[in-house]
Design a protein around this motif. Sequence first.
Motif, PDB file in Angstrom:
ATOM      1  N   PRO A  38       0.783  -1.237   0.000  1.00 48.56           N
ATOM      2  CA  PRO A  38       0.000   0.000   0.000  1.00 48.56           C
ATOM      3  C   PRO A  38       0.816   1.291   0.000  1.00 48.56           C
ATOM      4  CG  PRO A  38      -0.623  -1.412   1.865  1.00 48.56           C
ATOM      5  CD  PRO A  38       0.432  -2.120   1.107  1.00 48.56           C
ATOM      6  N   ASP A  39       1.885   1.338   0.760  1.00 49.09           N
ATOM      7  CA  ASP A  39       2.689   2.555   0.784  1.00 49.09           C
ATOM      8  C   ASP A  39       3.415   2.777  -0.542  1.00 49.09           C
ATOM      9  OD1 ASP A  39       1.850   3.140   3.341  1.00 49.09           O
ATOM     10  OD2 ASP A  39       3.573   2.179   4.298  1.00 49.09           O
ATOM     11  N   ARG A  40       3.753   1.701  -1.207  1.00 48.62           N
ATOM     12  CA  ARG A  40       4.444   1.812  -2.512  1.00 48.62           C
ATOM     13  C   ARG A  40       3.442   2.105  -3.623  1.00 48.62           C
ATOM     14  NH1 ARG A  40       9.501  -1.421  -2.860  1.00 48.62           N
ATOM     15  NH2 ARG A  40       9.612  -0.462  -4.912  1.00 48.62           N
ATOM     16  N   THR A  41       2.266   1.487  -3.586  1.00 41.33           N
ATOM     17  CA  THR A  41       1.277   1.782  -4.639  1.00 41.33           C
ATOM     18  C   THR A  41       0.800   3.228  -4.538  1.00 41.33           C
ATOM     19  OG1 THR A  41      -0.587   0.942  -3.328  1.00 41.33           O
ATOM     20  CG2 THR A  41       0.469  -0.611  -4.853  1.00 41.33           C
ATOM     21  N   ALA A  42       0.792   3.790  -3.329  1.00 40.33           N
ATOM     22  CA  ALA A  42       0.374   5.183  -3.135  1.00 40.33           C
ATOM     23  C   ALA A  42       1.327   6.161  -3.808  1.00 40.33           C
ATOM     24  CB  ALA A  42       0.260   5.498  -1.650  1.00 40.33           C
ATOM     25  N   ARG A  59     -10.077  -1.669   0.224  1.00 41.28           N
ATOM     26  CA  ARG A  59     -10.575  -0.328  -0.080  1.00 41.28           C
ATOM     27  C   ARG A  59      -9.452   0.465  -0.732  1.00 41.28           C
ATOM     28  NH1 ARG A  59     -15.395   1.659  -1.258  1.00 41.28           N
ATOM     29  NH2 ARG A  59     -15.569   3.839  -0.697  1.00 41.28           N
ATOM     30  N   LEU A  60      -9.711   0.945  -1.931  1.00 39.44           N
ATOM     31  CA  LEU A  60      -8.737   1.653  -2.755  1.00 39.44           C
ATOM     32  C   LEU A  60      -9.028   3.141  -2.718  1.00 39.44           C
ATOM     33  CD1 LEU A  60      -6.518   0.877  -4.939  1.00 39.44           C
ATOM     34  CD2 LEU A  60      -8.342   1.180  -6.609  1.00 39.44           C
ATOM     35  N   THR A  61      -8.009   3.964  -2.493  1.00 43.87           N
ATOM     36  CA  THR A  61      -8.134   5.417  -2.540  1.00 43.87           C
ATOM     37  C   THR A  61      -7.182   5.944  -3.594  1.00 43.87           C
ATOM     38  OG1 THR A  61      -8.633   5.486  -0.173  1.00 43.87           O
ATOM     39  CG2 THR A  61      -7.985   7.554  -1.215  1.00 43.87           C
ATOM     40  N   LEU A  62      -7.727   6.543  -4.633  1.00 42.16           N
ATOM     41  CA  LEU A  62      -6.910   7.109  -5.709  1.00 42.16           C
ATOM     42  C   LEU A  62      -6.323   8.432  -5.222  1.00 42.16           C
ATOM     43  CD1 LEU A  62      -9.278   6.378  -8.725  1.00 42.16           C
ATOM     44  CD2 LEU A  62      -7.279   5.085  -7.995  1.00 42.16           C
ATOM     45  N   VAL A  63      -5.079   8.397  -4.790  1.00 35.57           N
ATOM     46  CA  VAL A  63      -4.470   9.552  -4.143  1.00 35.57           C
ATOM     47  C   VAL A  63      -3.985  10.621  -5.119  1.00 35.57           C
ATOM     48  CG1 VAL A  63      -3.862   8.308  -2.040  1.00 35.57           C
ATOM     49  CG2 VAL A  63      -2.246   8.361  -3.951  1.00 35.57           C
ATOM     50  N   SER A  68      -9.650  12.436  -4.327  1.00 32.87           N
ATOM     51  CA  SER A  68      -9.214  11.123  -3.826  1.00 32.87           C
ATOM     52  C   SER A  68     -10.364  10.123  -3.761  1.00 32.87           C
ATOM     53  CB  SER A  68      -8.561  11.261  -2.447  1.00 32.87           C
ATOM     54  OG  SER A  68      -7.418  12.077  -2.530  1.00 32.87           O
ATOM     55  N   PRO A  69     -10.989   9.813  -4.926  1.00 33.76           N
ATOM     56  CA  PRO A  69     -12.123   8.887  -4.912  1.00 33.76           C
ATOM     57  C   PRO A  69     -11.736   7.507  -4.371  1.00 33.76           C
ATOM     58  CG  PRO A  69     -11.408   9.334  -7.168  1.00 33.76           C
ATOM     59  CD  PRO A  69     -10.612  10.228  -6.269  1.00 33.76           C
ATOM     60  N   GLU A  70     -12.732   6.848  -3.787  1.00 31.18           N
ATOM     61  CA  GLU A  70     -12.523   5.518  -3.220  1.00 31.18           C
ATOM     62  C   GLU A  70     -13.429   4.506  -3.899  1.00 31.18           C
ATOM     63  OE1 GLU A  70     -12.958   5.478   1.011  1.00 31.18           O
ATOM     64  OE2 GLU A  70     -11.174   6.702   1.313  1.00 31.18           O
ATOM     65  N   SER A  71     -12.984   3.261  -3.896  1.00 28.81           N
ATOM     66  CA  SER A  71     -13.807   2.158  -4.387  1.00 28.81           C
ATOM     67  C   SER A  71     -13.296   0.873  -3.767  1.00 28.81           C
ATOM     68  CB  SER A  71     -13.768   2.082  -5.920  1.00 28.81           C
ATOM     69  OG  SER A  71     -12.456   1.839  -6.375  1.00 28.81           O
ATOM     70  N   ASP A  72     -14.113  -0.158  -3.850  1.00 28.66           N
ATOM     71  CA  ASP A  72     -13.700  -1.483  -3.404  1.00 28.66           C
ATOM     72  C   ASP A  72     -12.993  -2.186  -4.552  1.00 28.66           C
ATOM     73  OD1 ASP A  72     -14.778  -1.181  -0.867  1.00 28.66           O
ATOM     74  OD2 ASP A  72     -16.712  -2.001  -1.443  1.00 28.66           O
ATOM     75  N   TYR A 132      -0.239   6.367 -15.649  1.00 28.28           N
ATOM     76  CA  TYR A 132      -0.011   5.670 -14.388  1.00 28.28           C
ATOM     77  C   TYR A 132       1.159   4.697 -14.468  1.00 28.28           C
ATOM     78  CZ  TYR A 132      -3.868   7.626 -11.771  1.00 28.28           C
ATOM     79  OH  TYR A 132      -4.682   8.480 -11.090  1.00 28.28           O
ATOM     80  N   LEU A 133       1.319   4.008 -15.582  1.00 31.95           N
ATOM     81  CA  LEU A 133       2.456   3.082 -15.694  1.00 31.95           C
ATOM     82  C   LEU A 133       3.777   3.841 -15.746  1.00 31.95           C
ATOM     83  CD1 LEU A 133       0.957   0.394 -18.081  1.00 31.95           C
ATOM     84  CD2 LEU A 133       1.389   0.183 -15.618  1.00 31.95           C
ATOM     85  N   ASP A 134       3.775   5.026 -16.367  1.00 31.98           N
ATOM     86  CA  ASP A 134       4.994   5.839 -16.342  1.00 31.98           C
ATOM     87  C   ASP A 134       5.247   6.411 -14.951  1.00 31.98           C
ATOM     88  OD1 ASP A 134       5.504   5.181 -18.956  1.00 31.98           O
ATOM     89  OD2 ASP A 134       4.945   7.140 -19.782  1.00 31.98           O
ATOM     90  N   ARG A 135       4.190   6.677 -14.188  1.00 30.26           N
ATOM     91  CA  ARG A 135       4.361   7.069 -12.778  1.00 30.26           C
ATOM     92  C   ARG A 135       4.987   5.917 -11.993  1.00 30.26           C
ATOM     93  NH1 ARG A 135       2.144  11.546 -10.381  1.00 30.26           N
ATOM     94  NH2 ARG A 135       2.318  10.439  -8.402  1.00 30.26           N
ATOM     95  N   LEU A 136       4.531   4.684 -12.270  1.00 32.19           N
ATOM     96  CA  LEU A 136       5.118   3.504 -11.631  1.00 32.19           C
ATOM     97  C   LEU A 136       6.602   3.419 -11.965  1.00 32.19           C
ATOM     98  CD1 LEU A 136       5.196   0.747 -10.192  1.00 32.19           C
ATOM     99  CD2 LEU A 136       4.276  -0.258 -12.308  1.00 32.19           C
TER     100      LEU A 136
END
Length: 165
Positions: A38-42, A59-63, A68-72, A132-136
């Motif tokens: 979780p800390d790395r995906t954030a 529970r996912l939070t798009l930071v 910061s929407p959330e979804s399961d 997002y993949l380039d952010r990764l």
Amino acid sequence: MRPTPTGRLVAAATGTDLEMTRTFKAPIEDVWASITEPDRTARWFAHWRGDGRPGATVRLTLVHEEGSPESDLTIIACEPPHRLEVETVDEYGRWHLEARLAEADGVTTLTFLHHLEPDTEVASTGPGWEYYLDRLAASVAGTPAPSFDDYYPAQREYYEGLTAG
């Protein structure tokens, strides 16, 4: 800088997949941690909380999104450090995603698959995943994160071309 779009549409048993590949000069365990802890995906996508195991819902939070929407998010498969498959449903639809990792000679290759729903708008979804993949990749390499403005709407035409064929 305008990044070059890399996505392609691939026929799959269940329909069509949007496929993208990224390579990392990093051990597979490091890239795996970047997509599962979780800390790395954030750092590049979203934070999650819950019991991260197959069959569980977290529970996912798009930071990095406004508000910061959330979804399961349901974990379908988790085979460390080679495969992660998840699914979530939000106001934009169903998102069935898969990451496959392989390492050779100190280089890890990530194959990302978005198993598309028939009504998925690839022209906007594709540039989002490129971003997002380039952010990764930046997160793993320790380099500055890219700007979304370099991806959308700049890559929209490329992805419209994929769906026109």
